[in-house]
Design an enzyme around this catalytic site. Structure first.
Site, PDB file in Angstrom:
ATOM      1  N   GLY A  68       0.680  -1.436  -0.234  1.00 18.44           N
ATOM      2  CA  GLY A  68       0.502  -0.097   0.221  1.00 18.44           C
ATOM      3  C   GLY A  68       1.031   1.630   0.099  1.00 18.44           C
ATOM      4  O   GLY A  68       1.019   2.587  -0.401  1.00 18.44           O
ATOM      5  N   THR A  91      -1.276  -2.937  -3.918  1.00 19.11           N
ATOM      6  CA  THR A  91      -1.299  -3.465  -4.421  1.00 19.11           C
ATOM      7  C   THR A  91      -1.876  -3.251  -6.026  1.00 19.11           C
ATOM      8  O   THR A  91      -1.992  -1.917  -6.087  1.00 19.11           O
ATOM      9  CB  THR A  91      -3.138  -4.063  -3.795  1.00 19.11           C
ATOM     10  OG1 THR A  91      -3.312  -4.496  -2.794  1.00 19.11           O
ATOM     11  CG2 THR A  91      -3.848  -5.034  -5.012  1.00 19.11           C
ATOM     12  N   ASN A 116      -7.820   4.461   5.292  1.00 22.32           N
ATOM     13  CA  ASN A 116      -8.045   4.556   4.306  1.00 22.32           C
ATOM     14  C   ASN A 116      -9.177   3.798   3.285  1.00 22.32           C
ATOM     15  O   ASN A 116      -9.461   3.033   3.536  1.00 22.32           O
ATOM     16  CB  ASN A 116      -6.660   4.601   3.157  1.00 22.32           C
ATOM     17  CG  ASN A 116      -6.422   2.629   3.257  1.00 22.32           C
ATOM     18  OD1 ASN A 116      -7.325   2.685   1.760  1.00 22.32           O
ATOM     19  ND2 ASN A 116      -6.030   2.028   3.595  1.00 22.32           N
ATOM     20  N   PHE A 120      -7.154   1.032  -4.338  1.00 18.62           N
ATOM     21  CA  PHE A 120      -6.282  -0.162  -5.286  1.00 18.62           C
ATOM     22  C   PHE A 120      -5.979   1.020  -6.546  1.00 18.62           C
ATOM     23  O   PHE A 120      -5.804   0.940  -7.810  1.00 18.62           O
ATOM     24  CB  PHE A 120      -6.987  -1.039  -5.531  1.00 18.62           C
ATOM     25  CG  PHE A 120      -6.928  -2.053  -4.682  1.00 18.62           C
ATOM     26  CD1 PHE A 120      -6.383  -2.097  -3.903  1.00 18.62           C
ATOM     27  CD2 PHE A 120      -7.788  -3.016  -5.124  1.00 18.62           C
ATOM     28  CE1 PHE A 120      -7.003  -2.974  -2.985  1.00 18.62           C
ATOM     29  CE2 PHE A 120      -7.234  -4.638  -3.990  1.00 18.62           C
ATOM     30  CZ  PHE A 120      -7.190  -4.741  -2.923  1.00 18.62           C
ATOM     31  N   SER A 182      -8.564  -6.033   1.366  1.00 21.06           N
ATOM     32  CA  SER A 182      -8.983  -5.170   1.638  1.00 21.06           C
ATOM     33  C   SER A 182     -10.622  -4.250   1.213  1.00 21.06           C
ATOM     34  O   SER A 182     -11.638  -4.759   0.470  1.00 21.06           O
ATOM     35  CB  SER A 182      -8.376  -3.651  -0.140  1.00 21.06           C
ATOM     36  OG  SER A 182      -8.794  -2.653  -0.126  1.00 21.06           O
ATOM     37  N   ASN A 184     -12.034  -1.487   0.937  1.00 17.92           N
ATOM     38  CA  ASN A 184     -12.293  -0.634  -0.503  1.00 17.92           C
ATOM     39  C   ASN A 184     -12.366  -0.920  -1.979  1.00 17.92           C
ATOM     40  O   ASN A 184     -12.675   0.315  -2.621  1.00 17.92           O
ATOM     41  CB  ASN A 184     -11.112  -0.059  -0.150  1.00 17.92           C
ATOM     42  CG  ASN A 184     -10.470   0.896   1.102  1.00 17.92           C
ATOM     43  OD1 ASN A 184     -11.853   1.026   2.106  1.00 17.92           O
ATOM     44  ND2 ASN A 184      -9.566   0.817   1.357  1.00 17.92           N
ATOM     45  N   THR A 185     -12.725  -1.976  -2.084  1.00 15.17           N
ATOM     46  CA  THR A 185     -12.607  -2.783  -3.503  1.00 15.17           C
ATOM     47  C   THR A 185     -14.200  -3.673  -3.678  1.00 15.17           C
ATOM     48  O   THR A 185     -14.186  -3.990  -2.673  1.00 15.17           O
ATOM     49  CB  THR A 185     -12.143  -3.433  -4.124  1.00 15.17           C
ATOM     50  OG1 THR A 185     -10.683  -3.013  -3.908  1.00 15.17           O
ATOM     51  CG2 THR A 185     -12.536  -4.218  -5.699  1.00 15.17           C
ATOM     52  N   LYS A 221      -3.844 -12.641   1.533  1.00 14.62           N
ATOM     53  CA  LYS A 221      -3.694 -11.743   2.570  1.00 14.62           C
ATOM     54  C   LYS A 221      -4.826 -11.247   3.179  1.00 14.62           C
ATOM     55  O   LYS A 221      -5.691 -11.815   2.499  1.00 14.62           O
ATOM     56  CB  LYS A 221      -3.418 -10.484   2.019  1.00 14.62           C
ATOM     57  CG  LYS A 221      -2.991  -9.312   3.139  1.00 14.62           C
ATOM     58  CD  LYS A 221      -2.749  -8.701   3.182  1.00 14.62           C
ATOM     59  CE  LYS A 221      -2.325  -6.835   4.133  1.00 14.62           C
ATOM     60  NZ  LYS A 221      -1.564  -5.972   3.346  1.00 14.62           N
ATOM     61  N   ASN A 250      -5.374  -7.494   7.101  1.00 14.39           N
ATOM     62  CA  ASN A 250      -5.152  -6.156   6.736  1.00 14.39           C
ATOM     63  C   ASN A 250      -6.070  -5.638   7.471  1.00 14.39           C
ATOM     64  O   ASN A 250      -6.248  -5.754   8.627  1.00 14.39           O
ATOM     65  CB  ASN A 250      -6.101  -6.928   5.306  1.00 14.39           C
ATOM     66  CG  ASN A 250      -5.830  -5.605   3.735  1.00 14.39           C
ATOM     67  OD1 ASN A 250      -5.565  -3.948   3.803  1.00 14.39           O
ATOM     68  ND2 ASN A 250      -5.746  -6.106   2.547  1.00 14.39           N
TER      69      ASN A 250
HETATM   70  C1  LIG Z   1      -3.214   4.249   3.131  1.00  7.47           C
HETATM   71  C2  LIG Z   1      -2.643   2.924   3.138  1.00  7.47           C
HETATM   72  C3  LIG Z   1      -3.047   1.566   2.122  1.00  7.47           C
HETATM   73  C4  LIG Z   1      -2.776   0.356   1.671  1.00  7.47           C
HETATM   74  N1  LIG Z   1      -3.119  -0.064   1.046  1.00  7.47           N
HETATM   75  C5  LIG Z   1      -2.850  -1.895   0.597  1.00  7.47           C
HETATM   76  C6  LIG Z   1      -3.280  -2.140  -0.596  1.00  7.47           C
HETATM   77  O1  LIG Z   1      -3.220  -1.546  -1.550  1.00  7.47           O
HETATM   78  N2  LIG Z   1      -3.048  -3.407  -0.485  1.00  7.47           N
HETATM   79  C7  LIG Z   1      -3.416  -4.341   1.117  1.00  7.47           C
HETATM   80  O2  LIG Z   1      -3.154  -5.195   0.584  1.00  7.47           O
HETATM   81  N3  LIG Z   1      -2.900  -3.815   1.769  1.00  7.47           N
HETATM   82  C8  LIG Z   1      -3.013  -2.474   2.222  1.00  7.47           C
HETATM   83  N4  LIG Z   1      -3.078  -1.441   3.063  1.00  7.47           N
HETATM   84  C9  LIG Z   1      -3.200  -2.436   4.707  1.00  7.47           C
HETATM   85  C10 LIG Z   1      -1.549  -2.205   4.854  1.00  7.47           C
HETATM   86  O3  LIG Z   1      -1.278  -3.397   4.168  1.00  7.47           O
HETATM   87  C11 LIG Z   1      -1.406  -2.943   6.128  1.00  7.47           C
HETATM   88  O4  LIG Z   1      -2.029  -4.597   6.482  1.00  7.47           O
HETATM   89  C12 LIG Z   1      -3.331  -2.620   7.383  1.00  7.47           C
HETATM   90  O5  LIG Z   1      -2.275  -1.369   7.652  1.00  7.47           O
HETATM   91  C13 LIG Z   1      -2.299  -2.598   9.067  1.00  7.47           C
HETATM   92  O6  LIG Z   1      -0.860  -2.283   9.064  1.00  7.47           O
HETATM   93  P1  LIG Z   1      -0.357  -1.671  10.185  1.00  7.47           P
HETATM   94  O7  LIG Z   1      -1.635  -1.865  10.864  1.00  7.47           O
HETATM   95  O8  LIG Z   1       1.259  -1.332  10.370  1.00  7.47           O
HETATM   96  O9  LIG Z   1      -0.157  -0.706   9.084  1.00  7.47           O
HETATM   97  C14 LIG Z   1      -3.306  -0.255   2.993  1.00  7.47           C
HETATM   98  C15 LIG Z   1      -2.976   0.653   4.252  1.00  7.47           C
HETATM   99  C16 LIG Z   1      -2.461   1.435   4.225  1.00  7.47           C
HETATM  100  C17 LIG Z   1      -2.893   2.449   5.782  1.00  7.47           C
END
Ligand SMILES: Cc1cc2nc3c(=O)[nH]c(=O)nc-3n(C[C@H](O)[C@H](O)[C@H](O)COP(=O)(O)O)c2cc1C
Length: 365
Positions: A68, A91, A116, A120, A182, A184-185, A221, A250
């Site tokens: 992300g 992603t 967030n 994607f 995710s 958000n999709t 994931k 996630n």
């Molecule tokens: C702004 C943002 C965008 C993210 N985009 C993705 C993504 O595109 N694909 C994905 O698998 N996880 C995405 N994540 C999730 C992170 O990879 C992670 O699983 C999640 O934030 C939990 O970890 P953390 O508490 O250390 O942030 C995103 C997280 C954030 C904050």
């Protein structure tokens, strides 16, 4: 220093703009070889005791940047310079897509959390594959590739969409992640149901094998919002399909236990919550996965990891690798250095000779 800078500069900027600015500086610094070496020497000193063998890879340590942050694989070397032991890009989806309308990234500073609904936003797997193919051959950075479904592709055609990205990206990955978690999709998380997940993961596995000579580890994931029985079902499926690993977790759609003003949280609206408030559920899911799989599959812990102690706790609970994202925003460029130093100290004070020996130790007690 960073906290002061965060309060004076980043806090005043829109979070997504702050992300782009910080990422620009990271890439700029890493594009100047002399500077890159100095920064890496300060921020990424690797204690050899932290060397980690997982997923058939030999990594300088267990601590990676979660998916992300670098969706389009534009800054892998800069992020490695900051001390991440591996970088999970994406992603990435088969078709390029803009993501959701802005604003779509929000800080909950009192909670050390983010919400967030990026959706994607990415340049698509053809563009990202071309960028990865152009990387210097000598680069030592370890790259995970995380793929998801294109928003406009119906759920019924999801497998083909993931397969297209796999064909394009397989050769460029040290490990591969199918993201079905995710929030958000629309509909994406339905793919976590085992009867949807089985054909999807089987097709991606076959495509990886058809497009590469060696074995590219494949992981799935998952969301923290799965019911316990569904976590078990995914674990059983992963064993059945001889998957290499599971990434847990996630972001969550839950909003429990936040300190931030409820009206402010409400005003943010939909999206995935990450950071400190996710810690306990992400840990629970990890413990459940380890109990169910009894160490037969590699577990990657993510969700609310902020400190070396958090990382150590996940390792003891069964994670061979750990990742983080949100705490990077709050902790800044010295984050990896602090986590590595702390992990070295925790390992030295423990009865274990290597991090590998510590994996799952809490569950075995
Ligand atoms: C702004 C943002 C965008 C993210 N985009 C993705 C993504 O595109 N694909 C994905 O698998 N996880 C995405 N994540 C999730 C992170 O990879 C992670 O699983 C999640 O934030 C939990 O970890 P953390 O508490 O250390 O942030 C995103 C997280 C954030 C904050």
């Amino acid at each position: 220093m960073y906290k002061l800078f965060f309060n004076l500069v980043f806090k005043r900027l829109d979070p997504e703009k702050a992300h782009h600015l910080a990422f620009f500086w990271i890439r700029l610094a890493s594009s100047i070889p002399g500077l890159r070496n100095v920064v890496a020497a300060v921020l990424a000193p690797r204690d050899p005791k932290l060397r980690t063998k997982a997923l058939g890879l030999d990594l300088p340590g267990p601590f990676g940047l979660a998916a992300g942050f670098d969706k389009n694989a534009v800054g892998i070397d800069g992020l490695t310079m900051l001390g991440f032991d591996y970088v999970e890009i994406g992603t990435v989806t088969a078709q390029a897509q803009p993501g959701n309308p802005t604003p779509r990234l929000f800080r909950l500073i009192e909670d050390r959390a983010l919400i967030n609904r990026m959706g994607f936003n990415n340049e698509g797997s053809a563009a990202v594959a071309a960028r990865l193919a152009a990387r210097p051959k000598g680069s030592k950075a370890v790259v995970g590739v995380n793929i998801g479904k294109t928003k406009v592709v119906p759920e019924a055609e999801a497998v083909g969409d993931y397969v297209t990205s796999t064909e394009r990206l397989a050769r460029h990955a040290d490990y591969f992640v199918v993201n079905v978690s995710s929030p958000n999709t629309p509909g994406l998380r339905n793919l976590q149901a085992v009867d949807q997940l089985r054909p999807l993961l089987s097709a991606v596995r076959e495509t990886l094998d058809a497009n590469t000579t060696g074995h590219i580890p494949l992981l799935v994931k998952i969301a923290p919002d799965l019911a316990d029985a569904d976590v078990d079902a995914v674990a059983d499926l992963a064993l059945e399909l001889q998957l290499d690993g599971i990434i847990a977790t996630n972001t969550t759609i839950g909003r429990e236990g936040l300190r931030s003003d409820a009206a402010k949280v409400e005003a943010v609206g939909a999206g995935g919550l990450s950071g400190a408030p996710l810690k306990s559920r992400a840990n629970e899911v990890l413990e459940r996965l380890y109990a169910r799989t009894e160490g037969r599959i590699t577990l990657v812990a993510v969700g609310g990891i902020e400190t070396a102690e958090d990382a150590w706790q996940r390792i003891l609970a069964g994670a061979s690798l750990v990742q983080g994202y949100s705490a990077f925003i709050y902790e800044g460029p010295f984050w990896c250095r602090r986590v590595h130093k702390g992990l070295s100290a925790l390992l030295a004070a423990s009865p274990y000779a290597t991090l590998g020996d510590a994996v799952g130790a809490a569950a075995r007690r």
